[in-house]
Design a protein around this motif. Structure first.
Motif, PDB file in Angstrom:
ATOM      1  N   LEU A 528      40.883 -18.743  12.370  1.00 42.23           N
ATOM      2  CA  LEU A 528      40.843 -19.786  11.351  1.00 42.23           C
ATOM      3  C   LEU A 528      41.937 -19.488  10.324  1.00 42.23           C
ATOM      4  N   LYS A 529      42.752 -20.485  10.015  1.00 45.25           N
ATOM      5  CA  LYS A 529      43.853 -20.270   9.081  1.00 45.25           C
ATOM      6  C   LYS A 529      43.703 -21.155   7.861  1.00 45.25           C
ATOM      7  N   LEU A 530      43.886 -20.501   6.668  1.00 45.41           N
ATOM      8  CA  LEU A 530      43.903 -21.201   5.393  1.00 45.41           C
ATOM      9  C   LEU A 530      45.215 -20.861   4.690  1.00 45.41           C
ATOM     10  N   ALA A 531      45.407 -21.423   3.510  1.00 45.48           N
ATOM     11  CA  ALA A 531      46.664 -21.193   2.789  1.00 45.48           C
ATOM     12  C   ALA A 531      46.851 -19.722   2.456  1.00 45.48           C
ATOM     13  N   ASN A 532      45.848 -19.068   1.879  1.00 45.55           N
ATOM     14  CA  ASN A 532      45.960 -17.672   1.456  1.00 45.55           C
ATOM     15  C   ASN A 532      45.073 -16.730   2.261  1.00 45.55           C
ATOM     16  N   TYR A 533      44.422 -17.284   3.259  1.00 44.98           N
ATOM     17  CA  TYR A 533      43.466 -16.475   4.016  1.00 44.98           C
ATOM     18  C   TYR A 533      43.601 -16.798   5.505  1.00 44.98           C
ATOM     19  N   GLU A 534      43.060 -15.932   6.302  1.00 46.82           N
ATOM     20  CA  GLU A 534      42.814 -16.208   7.704  1.00 46.82           C
ATOM     21  C   GLU A 534      41.493 -15.547   8.067  1.00 46.82           C
ATOM     22  N   ALA A 535      40.905 -16.031   9.125  1.00 41.47           N
ATOM     23  CA  ALA A 535      39.611 -15.479   9.524  1.00 41.47           C
ATOM     24  C   ALA A 535      39.540 -15.416  11.035  1.00 41.47           C
ATOM     25  N   ARG A 536      38.895 -14.380  11.490  1.00 44.34           N
ATOM     26  CA  ARG A 536      38.677 -14.211  12.920  1.00 44.34           C
ATOM     27  C   ARG A 536      37.175 -14.128  13.172  1.00 44.34           C
ATOM     28  N   GLY A 537      36.806 -14.495  14.402  1.00 43.99           N
ATOM     29  CA  GLY A 537      35.393 -14.494  14.723  1.00 43.99           C
ATOM     30  C   GLY A 537      35.128 -13.884  16.079  1.00 43.99           C
ATOM     31  N   VAL A 538      33.960 -13.283  16.197  1.00 45.68           N
ATOM     32  CA  VAL A 538      33.515 -12.701  17.457  1.00 45.68           C
ATOM     33  C   VAL A 538      31.986 -12.712  17.467  1.00 45.68           C
ATOM     34  N   GLY A 539      31.411 -13.005  18.633  1.00 45.73           N
ATOM     35  CA  GLY A 539      29.955 -13.011  18.717  1.00 45.73           C
ATOM     36  C   GLY A 539      29.470 -13.879  19.851  1.00 45.73           C
ATOM     37  N   GLN A 540      28.208 -14.298  19.775  1.00 48.42           N
ATOM     38  CA  GLN A 540      27.620 -15.059  20.865  1.00 48.42           C
ATOM     39  C   GLN A 540      26.607 -16.071  20.333  1.00 48.42           C
ATOM     40  N   VAL A 541      26.427 -17.118  21.125  1.00 47.05           N
ATOM     41  CA  VAL A 541      25.448 -18.158  20.831  1.00 47.05           C
ATOM     42  C   VAL A 541      24.510 -18.261  22.028  1.00 47.05           C
ATOM     43  N   GLY A 542      23.223 -18.086  21.797  1.00 51.47           N
ATOM     44  CA  GLY A 542      22.236 -18.198  22.865  1.00 51.47           C
ATOM     45  C   GLY A 542      21.888 -19.656  23.104  1.00 51.47           C
TER      46      GLY A 542
END
Length: 649
Positions: A528-542
């Protein structure tokens, strides 16, 4: 008065002579001549077996111990009709004129065998004929003009009806009652029949105009009604004994299972809106080789209305080719009802339906059906304007999505239901410009992610219930979209002040891919990209268990002297009660890990230096560069030597 008395006496004597004459008529000869008339009328061999006797009541005629009417020459079913006993009624006045005119035939517990072939041949198509049967005397009667032969009334009780249509299973009904009233040879005939193929009555009423031509194979006007299980089928049109039918068909079945069950046919157990009840009108054309055409078709399936045209081959499993148009279709019951949670209420996450899915209807036909609808409700998901092609082959049904408007975008691909060896569902879907919030709300009760997305995925599930299918899902997919929001927390406020509750995060882009195995969807590359930030994700959905365990890690790119500050956020819990909270332990590891390692190294070095100094002091080591281990060894050797010398002192 004398003349009146004489006239009355004359008539009395005439009646007495006539009655006495009837008693002295040879019954066997009358029976034989009656058989000749039936043979003339049908063109089939007729045999009368058993004893023959005269009857005066309930009909004037002869009673025979057995009656047999032959079948068509090409038939393989044996005689067309065999009866244990039969009563053949004759016209009394014609009999007095020494002529045989059959007025009535009654048969008890006969067996009727009907047979048809794909080339249009039918065993019940008779040759047209006319003639007169006469009682033979020693003096040949004057030559008369032959009169047409017809049977004014036919009554059959307790019959066994056997129908063999080439290419179809043999059909047999017992306990069939039938009456035929045909008062005028060139006029219409009324037929009333009752049969009980499954215990309950099936009643048939028909009026056939020009019945003489009809039994000779000509096309005649027909009005017919079949009543069974609370439903009715009516036909107003034209037909022939060869099986050609054309006219307006109306079918009213308040309960499809009851109607089909009364006919002894399989009961598919269809649901409301999918054929549990049927109200149908159409222009029908049926050919002798059992090819059915429906035009100007209008059918209501109990809430779902369709129109269009269809061609059906009825030889064996029906082969259908149809073009159908519909308004709003509700197919939610076909997919297990409102299977997925549609709101974030307390019931969400309580599990998928475990009721068994009856997919036997997939084997009811083969062929292709093109369908267009203004909208389709699939229970969990809702579709807009839809053009689809349904192909069914041996219990494997494929929905080809040619054009589907859904959630503000378009969807193409296919959806497959296969019941050849247990039920399975699968598909391949490509979607563009889809409102993700609406999809997740309908499918999972999650409304915190917004934005328009492009996606592709494939999936496969196996099981006899929605629950089993969701827990067995496998597949893969990917999604990407531009500007959107995450509702529930403000990433900027979280990074600046550590407050994680409330607010909204606005992002510039989002992308991820996933895999599905045994109902669990896993992802490890969300970005996920924002102007001053970025975010990464990891996990699972049952997907099967309706749970989520996902770590979302935003990073403030300009903080910490440009090294960034990361605060992981863990999304955890059932779909009904998802919690979103910072993972402080992970945050410490990510942001303070390097500094802690540096401080730890400094402390270890200082401790080592202190230990060295203490050991050096104990060993009286003045050379600061000398290795402590070597010094310790030398010290130990000196002490051992001293000890050994003392032993020899």
């Amino acid at each position: 008065m004398k003349w009146i008395s004489r006239l009355i006496g004359f008539f009395v004597v005439l009646v007495l002579v006539g009655v006495v004459s009837l008693f002295f008529l040879p019954a066997d000869r009358i029976a034989r001549l009656a058989a000749d008339q039936i043979r003339t009328a049908t063109g089939r061999d007729v045999n009368i077996t058993g004893d023959v006797s005269m009857t005066l009541f309930p009909v004037l005629g002869v009673s025979v111990g057995g009656l047999e009417v032959g079948n068509a020459e090409w038939s393989e079913q044996g005689p067309m009709l065999t009866a244990e006993n039969a009563a053949i009624g004759v016209d009394a006045m014609a009999l007095l004129r020494r002529e045989i005119r059959i007025t009535n035939i009654e048969a008890t517990r006969p067996t009727i065998r009907l047979e048809s072939r794909k080339d249009g041949r039918a065993s019940w198509v008779f040759t047209d004929a006319s003639g007169a049967a006469q009682i033979e005397t020693e003096v040949a009667p004057a030559e008369r003009t032959p009169q047409a032969v017809w049977i004014e009334r036919l009554s059959i009780t307790g019959a066994t009806l056997i129908y063999d249509a080439e290419g179809s299973d043999l059909v047999s009904y017992s306990g069939v009652d039938l009456t035929l009233d045909w008062p005028e040879r060139l006029g219409a005939a009324d037929i009333v029949a009752s049969l009980r193929p499954a215990g309950s009555d099936v009643n048939v009423r028909a009026t056939i105009g020009g019945f003489a031509g009809f039994i000779a194979g000509q096309v005649q006007g027909v009005n017919a009604t079949v009543s069974a299980g609370g439903g009715t089928l009516t036909l107003n049109g034209r037909a022939s004994t060869a099986g050609d039918v054309a006219g307006r068909l109306a079918l009213d079945m308040p309960n499809t299972d009851a109607f089909l069950g009364a006919l002894g046919l399989p009961q598919p157990g269809l649901q409301q809106g999918l054929g549990q009840s049927v109200d149908l009108d159409a222009d029908l054309t049926l050919t002798a080789d059992r090819r059915l055409s429906l035009r100007d078709l209008s059918v209501d399936l109990g809430g779902n209305a369709l129109g269009g045209a269809a061609d059906v081959n009825l030889n064996g499993t029906p082969q259908i080719n149809a073009q159908l148009n519909a308004g709003a279709l509700d197919l939610s019951r076909a997919t297990g009802g409102d299977a997925g949670p549609s709101t974030g209420n307390a019931e969400t996450g309580s599990g998928w339906p475990t009721d068994g899915i009856d997919a036997s209807g997939l084997g009811a036909f083969n062929g292709e059906i093109a369908l267009s609808a203004t909208s389709i409700d699939l229970g969990t998901f809702k579709l807009g304007q839809t053009r689809t092609l349904l192909r069914n082959d041996n219990s494997r049904m494929v929905f080809e999505l040619r054009e589907v408007a859904a959630y503000g975008g378009t969807v193409t691909g296919e959806f497959v239901m296969n019941n050849r060896s247990g039920l399975s569902v699968g598909g391949k879907i490509n979607a563009s410009s889809i409102d993700v919030q609406a999809v997740l709300t309908d499918g999972a009760g999650i409304d915190r992610l917004t934005g328009d997305a492009n996606a592709e995925m494939s999936f496969l599930g196996v099981g006899q219930s929605v629950d089993a299918i969701m827990k067995s899902l496998s597949g893969k997919g990917a999604i990407s979209f531009g500007r959107g929001t995450i509702i529930g927390f403000d990433l900027d406020r979280l990074m600046r002040s550590g407050q994680s509750s409330g607010g909204t995060t606005v992002f510039d882009s989002l992308g991820a891919s996933w895999s599905i195995d045994k109902g669990v969807m896993r992802n490890d590359d969300l970005l996920l990209k924002l102007a001053n930030y970025e975010a990464r994700g990891v996990g699972q959905v049952g997907l099967g268990a309706q749970t989520i365990d996902y770590t979302f890690t935003p990073v403030a790119l300009r903080a910490n002297e440009g090294n960034g500050i990361a605060i992981p956020v863990r999304i955890l819990g059932p779909w009904s009660d998802v919690s979103i909270r910072p993972d402080l332990e992970a945050a410490i590891d990510l942001n303070l890990g390097a500094k802690l390692e540096e401080e730890k190294a400094k402390l270890e070095a200082k401790a080592k230096e202190a230990v060295r100094a203490k050991v050096a002091e104990e060993l009286n080591i003045t050379d600061t560069g000398q290795d402590l281990e070597d010094a310790a060894k030398e010290k130990l050797q000196d002490e051992v030597k001293k000890g050994l010398l003392k032993l020899f002192d």
